[in-house]
Write a protein that holds these residues in place. Structure first.
Motif, PDB file in Angstrom:
ATOM      1  N   ILE A 128       0.854  -1.192   0.000  1.00 36.32           N
ATOM      2  CA  ILE A 128       0.000   0.000   0.000  1.00 36.32           C
ATOM      3  C   ILE A 128       0.884   1.234   0.000  1.00 36.32           C
ATOM      4  CG2 ILE A 128      -1.784   1.301   1.218  1.00 36.32           C
ATOM      5  CD1 ILE A 128      -2.758  -1.315   2.444  1.00 36.32           C
ATOM      6  N   GLU A 129       0.661   2.098  -0.980  1.00 40.08           N
ATOM      7  CA  GLU A 129       1.339   3.397  -1.077  1.00 40.08           C
ATOM      8  C   GLU A 129       0.297   4.464  -0.778  1.00 40.08           C
ATOM      9  OE1 GLU A 129       4.569   4.111  -2.119  1.00 40.08           O
ATOM     10  OE2 GLU A 129       5.141   2.012  -2.404  1.00 40.08           O
ATOM     11  N   ILE A 130       0.588   5.336   0.195  1.00 37.70           N
ATOM     12  CA  ILE A 130      -0.362   6.380   0.578  1.00 37.70           C
ATOM     13  C   ILE A 130       0.200   7.739   0.156  1.00 37.70           C
ATOM     14  CG2 ILE A 130      -1.696   7.433   2.443  1.00 37.70           C
ATOM     15  CD1 ILE A 130      -1.087   4.900   4.119  1.00 37.70           C
ATOM     16  N   THR A 131      -0.636   8.503  -0.534  1.00 34.55           N
ATOM     17  CA  THR A 131      -0.270   9.855  -0.955  1.00 34.55           C
ATOM     18  C   THR A 131      -1.321  10.819  -0.418  1.00 34.55           C
ATOM     19  OG1 THR A 131       0.617   8.946  -3.009  1.00 34.55           O
ATOM     20  CG2 THR A 131       0.261  11.317  -2.943  1.00 34.55           C
ATOM     21  N   VAL A 132      -0.884  11.945   0.142  1.00 34.20           N
ATOM     22  CA  VAL A 132      -1.796  12.968   0.641  1.00 34.20           C
ATOM     23  C   VAL A 132      -1.957  14.036  -0.435  1.00 34.20           C
ATOM     24  CG1 VAL A 132      -2.236  14.680   2.451  1.00 34.20           C
ATOM     25  CG2 VAL A 132      -1.002  12.566   2.997  1.00 34.20           C
ATOM     26  N   HIS A 133      -3.206  14.366  -0.740  1.00 32.84           N
ATOM     27  CA  HIS A 133      -3.496  15.426  -1.704  1.00 32.84           C
ATOM     28  C   HIS A 133      -3.661  16.771  -0.995  1.00 32.84           C
ATOM     29  CE1 HIS A 133      -5.281  12.137  -4.499  1.00 32.84           C
ATOM     30  NE2 HIS A 133      -3.973  12.201  -4.584  1.00 32.84           N
ATOM     31  N   GLU A 134      -3.641  17.843  -1.766  1.00 36.72           N
ATOM     32  CA  GLU A 134      -3.765  19.193  -1.188  1.00 36.72           C
ATOM     33  C   GLU A 134      -5.052  19.385  -0.409  1.00 36.72           C
ATOM     34  OE1 GLU A 134      -3.079  22.400  -3.929  1.00 36.72           O
ATOM     35  OE2 GLU A 134      -1.171  21.549  -4.596  1.00 36.72           O
ATOM     36  N   ASP A 135      -6.130  18.710  -0.801  1.00 40.18           N
ATOM     37  CA  ASP A 135      -7.408  18.845  -0.094  1.00 40.18           C
ATOM     38  C   ASP A 135      -7.507  17.907   1.114  1.00 40.18           C
ATOM     39  OD1 ASP A 135      -7.705  16.387  -1.311  1.00 40.18           O
ATOM     40  OD2 ASP A 135      -9.533  16.911  -2.411  1.00 40.18           O
ATOM     41  N   ASP A 136      -6.382  17.301   1.507  1.00 41.18           N
ATOM     42  CA  ASP A 136      -6.250  16.409   2.658  1.00 41.18           C
ATOM     43  C   ASP A 136      -6.872  15.032   2.433  1.00 41.18           C
ATOM     44  OD1 ASP A 136      -4.852  16.254   5.074  1.00 41.18           O
ATOM     45  OD2 ASP A 136      -6.705  16.446   6.237  1.00 41.18           O
ATOM     46  N   THR A 137      -7.330  14.736   1.211  1.00 49.35           N
ATOM     47  CA  THR A 137      -7.737  13.371   0.932  1.00 49.35           C
ATOM     48  C   THR A 137      -6.480  12.523   0.779  1.00 49.35           C
ATOM     49  OG1 THR A 137      -7.826  13.746  -1.464  1.00 49.35           O
ATOM     50  CG2 THR A 137      -9.883  14.055  -0.221  1.00 49.35           C
ATOM     51  N   ARG A 138      -6.649  11.234   0.921  1.00 44.22           N
ATOM     52  CA  ARG A 138      -5.523  10.312   0.773  1.00 44.22           C
ATOM     53  C   ARG A 138      -5.811   9.340  -0.365  1.00 44.22           C
ATOM     54  NH1 ARG A 138      -4.709  13.450   5.057  1.00 44.22           N
ATOM     55  NH2 ARG A 138      -3.106  12.798   6.514  1.00 44.22           N
ATOM     56  N   LYS A 139      -4.777   9.075  -1.143  1.00 49.12           N
ATOM     57  CA  LYS A 139      -4.883   8.058  -2.189  1.00 49.12           C
ATOM     58  C   LYS A 139      -4.098   6.838  -1.722  1.00 49.12           C
ATOM     59  CE  LYS A 139      -2.616   8.490  -6.122  1.00 49.12           C
ATOM     60  NZ  LYS A 139      -2.263   8.877  -7.501  1.00 49.12           N
ATOM     61  N   PHE A 140      -4.789   5.719  -1.639  1.00 45.11           N
ATOM     62  CA  PHE A 140      -4.189   4.445  -1.275  1.00 45.11           C
ATOM     63  C   PHE A 140      -4.087   3.609  -2.546  1.00 45.11           C
ATOM     64  CE2 PHE A 140      -5.826   5.951   2.684  1.00 45.11           C
ATOM     65  CZ  PHE A 140      -5.161   5.305   3.705  1.00 45.11           C
ATOM     66  N   ILE A 141      -2.883   3.330  -2.973  1.00 48.65           N
ATOM     67  CA  ILE A 141      -2.702   2.416  -4.103  1.00 48.65           C
ATOM     68  C   ILE A 141      -2.341   1.060  -3.505  1.00 48.65           C
ATOM     69  CG2 ILE A 141      -1.418   1.867  -6.201  1.00 48.65           C
ATOM     70  CD1 ILE A 141      -0.933   4.880  -6.537  1.00 48.65           C
ATOM     71  N   CYS A 142      -3.263   0.130  -3.644  1.00 50.93           N
ATOM     72  CA  CYS A 142      -3.099  -1.213  -3.099  1.00 50.93           C
ATOM     73  C   CYS A 142      -2.683  -2.133  -4.243  1.00 50.93           C
ATOM     74  CB  CYS A 142      -4.416  -1.716  -2.511  1.00 50.93           C
ATOM     75  SG  CYS A 142      -5.106  -0.658  -1.224  1.00 50.93           S
ATOM     76  N   THR A 143      -1.517  -2.739  -4.111  1.00 53.59           N
ATOM     77  CA  THR A 143      -1.026  -3.642  -5.143  1.00 53.59           C
ATOM     78  C   THR A 143      -0.835  -5.022  -4.543  1.00 53.59           C
ATOM     79  OG1 THR A 143       0.112  -1.795  -6.223  1.00 53.59           O
ATOM     80  CG2 THR A 143       0.761  -4.022  -6.887  1.00 53.59           C
ATOM     81  N   GLY A 144      -1.569  -5.969  -5.083  1.00 53.82           N
ATOM     82  CA  GLY A 144      -1.470  -7.345  -4.628  1.00 53.82           C
ATOM     83  C   GLY A 144      -0.456  -8.106  -5.446  1.00 53.82           C
ATOM     84  N   TYR A 145       0.535  -8.647  -4.768  1.00 59.40           N
ATOM     85  CA  TYR A 145       1.545  -9.488  -5.396  1.00 59.40           C
ATOM     86  C   TYR A 145       1.253 -10.924  -4.991  1.00 59.40           C
ATOM     87  CZ  TYR A 145       4.180  -5.244  -6.387  1.00 59.40           C
ATOM     88  OH  TYR A 145       4.564  -4.015  -6.852  1.00 59.40           O
ATOM     89  N   GLY A 146       0.761 -11.725  -5.932  1.00 54.92           N
ATOM     90  CA  GLY A 146       0.413 -13.102  -5.633  1.00 54.92           C
ATOM     91  C   GLY A 146      -0.927 -13.193  -4.928  1.00 54.92           C
ATOM     92  N   GLU A 147      -1.248 -14.415  -4.540  1.00 53.87           N
ATOM     93  CA  GLU A 147      -2.532 -14.668  -3.876  1.00 53.87           C
ATOM     94  C   GLU A 147      -2.310 -14.817  -2.379  1.00 53.87           C
ATOM     95  OE1 GLU A 147      -5.172 -14.156  -5.400  1.00 53.87           O
ATOM     96  OE2 GLU A 147      -4.459 -14.281  -7.464  1.00 53.87           O
ATOM     97  N   PRO A 148      -3.249 -14.384  -1.569  1.00 54.67           N
ATOM     98  CA  PRO A 148      -4.602 -13.947  -1.879  1.00 54.67           C
ATOM     99  C   PRO A 148      -4.703 -12.467  -2.229  1.00 54.67           C
ATOM    100  CG  PRO A 148      -4.333 -13.912   0.485  1.00 54.67           C
ATOM    101  CD  PRO A 148      -3.012 -14.413  -0.105  1.00 54.67           C
TER     102      PRO A 148
END
Length: 165
Positions: A128-148
């Motif tokens: 999970i990579e978390i980025t904070v935007h100027e409006d204080d929202t957060r973007k969570f990029i969730c990358t699944g490597y393999g299962e599950p």
């Protein structure tokens, strides 16, 4: 020749702490012994809040705080929860900590600042990579490597977090 893992990504925009809690709940509900989640993002991005929320949905009742100076904290819930923060150590120092015992142990492991120890984290994991935007929202990029983990991302892509509590 190494096996190629399925890799799937899902992007989640959190507009509030409650939104972040929904993502943590979704992931905690699916966690089993051996679950590995890595968290990266700038200071103040929300890694520790996510960790606390994830722990609470694992049934941890103890106070969860950042293990920055202790590096690893262990908690009991419906399964053990291993919370790591490797911000203050090098990859060489981390290699001496016996992290594999946690990664392949009986609990769920969450590693803050995992990008510092790329050669030590297992190939199969949820990153999970978390980025904070100027409006204080957060973007969570969730990358699944393999299962599950790839399956979790596919489920998130199809249904989002709120439909899967």
């Amino acid at each position: 020749m190494s096996e190629r893992l399925p890799v799937i990504s899902y992007t989640f925009i959190s507009k509030s702490l409650e939104d972040t809690d929904q993502l943590a709940a979704f992931l905690a509900k699916r966690s089993a012994p051996g679950t590995i989640i890595t968290l990266d993002g700038d200071l103040g991005a929300g890694k520790t809040h996510f960790s606390k929320s994830f722990a609470s949905y694992l049934g941890v009742t103890a106070l969860v705080n950042s293990p920055t100076f202790t590096i690893i904290k262990e908690y009991e819930g419906r399964m053990p929860f291993y919370h790591m923060d490797v911000y203050r150590i090098s990859e060489d120092e981390a290699a001496d900590l016996g992290l594999d015992e946690y990664f392949y142990g009986q609990g769920a492991t969450l590693v803050e600042w995992a990008s510092i120890i790329p050669d030590l984290v297992p190939a199969q994991r949820l990153q999970i990579e978390i980025t904070v935007h100027e409006d204080d929202t957060r973007k969570f990029i969730c990358t699944g490597y393999g299962e599950p983990y790839s399956a979790w991302c596919r489920e998130l892509i199809q249904n989002g977090v709120s439909d899967n509590q």
